[in-house]
Design an enzyme around this catalytic site. Sequence first.
Site, PDB file in Angstrom:
ATOM      1  N   HIS A 214      15.589  36.172 -24.871  1.00 25.93           N
ATOM      2  CA  HIS A 214      16.817  36.153 -24.074  1.00 25.93           C
ATOM      3  C   HIS A 214      17.933  35.356 -24.758  1.00 25.93           C
ATOM      4  O   HIS A 214      19.096  35.503 -24.408  1.00 25.93           O
ATOM      5  CB  HIS A 214      16.556  35.715 -22.618  1.00 25.93           C
TER       6      HIS A 214
ATOM      7  N   ASP B 173       8.718  36.194 -24.519  1.00 29.48           N
ATOM      8  CA  ASP B 173      10.149  35.897 -24.658  1.00 29.48           C
ATOM      9  C   ASP B 173      10.481  35.193 -25.977  1.00 29.48           C
ATOM     10  O   ASP B 173      10.789  34.003 -25.995  1.00 29.48           O
ATOM     11  CB  ASP B 173      10.588  35.051 -23.457  1.00 29.48           C
TER      12      ASP B 173
ATOM     13  N   SER C 285      15.817  26.497 -23.502  1.00 28.67           N
ATOM     14  CA  SER C 285      15.251  27.780 -23.885  1.00 28.67           C
ATOM     15  C   SER C 285      15.153  27.878 -25.388  1.00 28.67           C
ATOM     16  O   SER C 285      16.120  27.604 -26.091  1.00 28.67           O
ATOM     17  CB  SER C 285      16.117  28.923 -23.368  1.00 28.67           C
TER      18      SER C 285
HETATM   19  N1  ARG Z   1      15.335  31.824 -16.305  1.00 27.93           N
HETATM   20  C1  ARG Z   1      15.489  31.761 -17.732  1.00 27.93           C
HETATM   21  C2  ARG Z   1      16.699  30.886 -18.058  1.00 27.93           C
HETATM   22  O1  ARG Z   1      17.251  30.280 -17.206  1.00 27.93           O
HETATM   23  C3  ARG Z   1      15.557  33.119 -18.365  1.00 27.93           C
HETATM   24  C4  ARG Z   1      16.803  33.897 -18.141  1.00 27.93           C
HETATM   25  C5  ARG Z   1      16.866  35.248 -18.762  1.00 27.93           C
HETATM   26  N2  ARG Z   1      16.009  36.235 -18.111  1.00 27.93           N
HETATM   27  C6  ARG Z   1      16.347  36.968 -17.002  1.00 27.93           C
HETATM   28  N3  ARG Z   1      15.430  37.784 -16.507  1.00 27.93           N
HETATM   29  N4  ARG Z   1      17.500  36.929 -16.410  1.00 27.93           N
HETATM   30  O2  ARG Z   1      17.618  31.059 -18.759  1.00 27.93           O
HETATM   31  N1  GLU Z   2      15.791  29.978 -19.351  1.00 28.60           N
HETATM   32  C1  GLU Z   2      16.458  28.707 -19.445  1.00 28.60           C
HETATM   33  C2  GLU Z   2      17.368  28.632 -20.669  1.00 28.60           C
HETATM   34  O1  GLU Z   2      17.917  29.631 -21.078  1.00 28.60           O
HETATM   35  C3  GLU Z   2      15.467  27.606 -19.376  1.00 28.60           C
HETATM   36  C4  GLU Z   2      15.059  27.512 -17.978  1.00 28.60           C
HETATM   37  C5  GLU Z   2      15.506  26.212 -17.351  1.00 28.60           C
HETATM   38  O2  GLU Z   2      14.712  25.270 -17.509  1.00 28.60           O
HETATM   39  O3  GLU Z   2      16.568  26.173 -16.743  1.00 28.60           O
HETATM   40  O4  GLU Z   2      17.651  27.592 -21.189  1.00 28.60           O
END
Ligand code: ARG
Ligand code: GLU
Length: 699
Positions: free
Chosen positions: A88, A224, A634
């Site tokens: 991502h 991921d 991330s």
């Molecule tokens: N929750 C993760 C973060 O905050 C992954 C975000 C990307 N993935 C998604 N399905 N939207 O960034």
């Molecule tokens: N998916 C998150 C990022 O892009 C990390 C998730 C979080 O801990 O907020 O950094």
Amino acid sequence: MRKLSFFILLFGLVLSLCPALRADEGMWLPSLIEQGHIKDMRAKGFRLKAQDLYAVNRASLKDAIVRFGSGCTGELISDQGLLITNHHCGYGQIQQHSSVEHDYLTDGFAAMNRDEELPNPGLTVSFLVEMRDVTDSILKGVTNTMDETERQQIVEANKKEVVGSATEGNHYRASVEALYYGNQYFLFVYEVFEDVRLVFAPPSAVGKFGGDTDNWMWPRHTGDFSIFRVYASPDNKPAPYSPDNVPYVPKKSFTISLKGIRPGDFTFVYGFPGRTYQYLHSEAVRYIQEKSDPHKVRLRTLRLEVMNRAQAADPAVRIQYAAKNANVSNAWKKWQGEMKGLKRLGTVAKKQAFERRFEAWAADKPEYAGVTERLARLYDSLEPYAFARDYHTEAVLAIELFRFAGTFAGVEEWTPEAIEQVRKRSAAFFKDYVPAIDRETARRLLEEYERHVPESFRPQGGKIDVGAIFDSTLLVDSVRVGRLLAEGDTAAVRRIVDSDAAVRAFRAFTAVYKTRIEPAYKELNGQIDRLYRTYMRGMMEMPGAGKAFYPDANSTLRIAYGKVEGYRPVDAVVYEPVSTLEGVMEKDNPEIYDYNVPARLRRLYETKDYGRWAVNGTVPVAFIATNHTTGGNSGSPVLNGRGELIGVNFDRCWEGTMSDLEYDPEVCRNIALDIRYALFLIDRVGGAGYLLDEMKFAE
Ligand code: ARG
Ligand code: GLU
């Protein structure tokens, strides 16, 4: 009176977590580990020295870590510049290289040799060269009695000087960041590389497996990750893209552990967390939990309803709105977890108790007495502005047409260059724009806006007629916009733009925001920040408040440590900390886009042909641990006690997403991809096993 305050004190001690720290909470500054947490880390299973984490005059693990782009972390996994981050995080680049003939999102991508690696203009990675406490230099000339404007001027001037001397005669970039609300300042010096090429990406069906349904959730089965390579000039220095560039030889790269992990194992995360708010006043938390989050969630629910319906009805629209949907959905889901977590923890009440305790302590200290009450009053004044601002960003600016109109409204002079810029932006806009979705969204968002935002914060002239705006604007029609921009007559462009309904609406909303919302919001926030500086200092001085303070995350390099551990999300349910390929196949469903396991992986599963990647007859996929992380982490390396790479951080568990405000060791968990799943995918699914030849393994 004495009795009462004694009672409050006791009560506060028992109830308050702020700022006394609990196990595994904290995002620590690497350069301070040596005098701080190294003992605790070693007691918990860390086997190296503080100098191995961070050193300036010799290579240390920090030299293998980068800020990837502006919002992620990445780490070097070979001495030839190979880098791993999340899928991502590389999504924009992977998408950019994709076309109908080369659909890397669907099929994945593997460069079969260096020549096939794909350059990504605009993408940078930044290595931290050095960090240093520069508080004395920054506060030189600042006195306690001077007013805030004067203080700010001196601080800014000092910052310039410190940054200037740090970057004089070298190619580094530097910034000075405030910690603890300006009680401390650190200098961060970076070496920034600009030639970063895409090497490998799994198919989205792996890299985004589970999509937004599984996002923020455990058990998780998302692969991921994506792989890039950092290139440098022949003398190993940063250089813009050139075919003559060569793979960068880093000072340090991570050894990859193939030994696997077990529940209870020590782990740490070394990366660039974005923002946290651990020391917030109870009133600020109350606003987030009871007003801001619920309203923002509601507004996003409306948007998602419209998008989801349109996307389900048309596969082309599903693709066009995939990234937008994921974006909207990500914070939408996180805020819901955050609200729930804050409520469950009773964070507001705990903070209130702490504030009473603070005031009892501060009663005979003029510097601190009444600070929390003054903060409460300021938050009270701030609330209407903060609320109107939330609606401005989450309702008004959520309308795609308005943001696009902003591009036109922002052009001061329609020079040929400006027209070319807008033309580019328009092409990108129309590629993924469905006016019907936006129109329906706008209608519903502005209905909410009119219901909740007081008239004094809205443009004059009564109800906004969304239908009329969409009917008459030029900006929903790519052909007409194209024709307009092709016209050489800049006066005509100006005239048409100025009279366009969407541009006019955008300008009306912006004017209200800029005159009646933003100035007061900024002014009050300035006062609030100033008080936080005092409050923070008081908290750190107050005895019995716990001594292990850490500065809020601010996109600077941090270390969080903890252990591999499951949790209990709800009554009667226990989560194991490790997931495997079995779970991928349990979720497999060719009917549902997000759960459609690629045929090649399905075949491997059927034949159990995992080669060297088999562990107890399956393949490990992801694991959770108690490391305190946030957005920006991330792609961060997840490391074992020997500093070997065991995983790549990519998410947090939903029940613990309030950890940006209050960390709860019971349920706060980071989610990491098991590095062995990435290697298995590269080797067995992607057919790029040759990449493993340049990695170092600890077996
Ligand atoms: N929750 C993760 C973060 O905050 C992954 C975000 C990307 N993935 C998604 N399905 N939207 O960034
Ligand atoms: N998916 C998150 C990022 O892009 C990390 C998730 C979080 O801990 O907020 O950094």
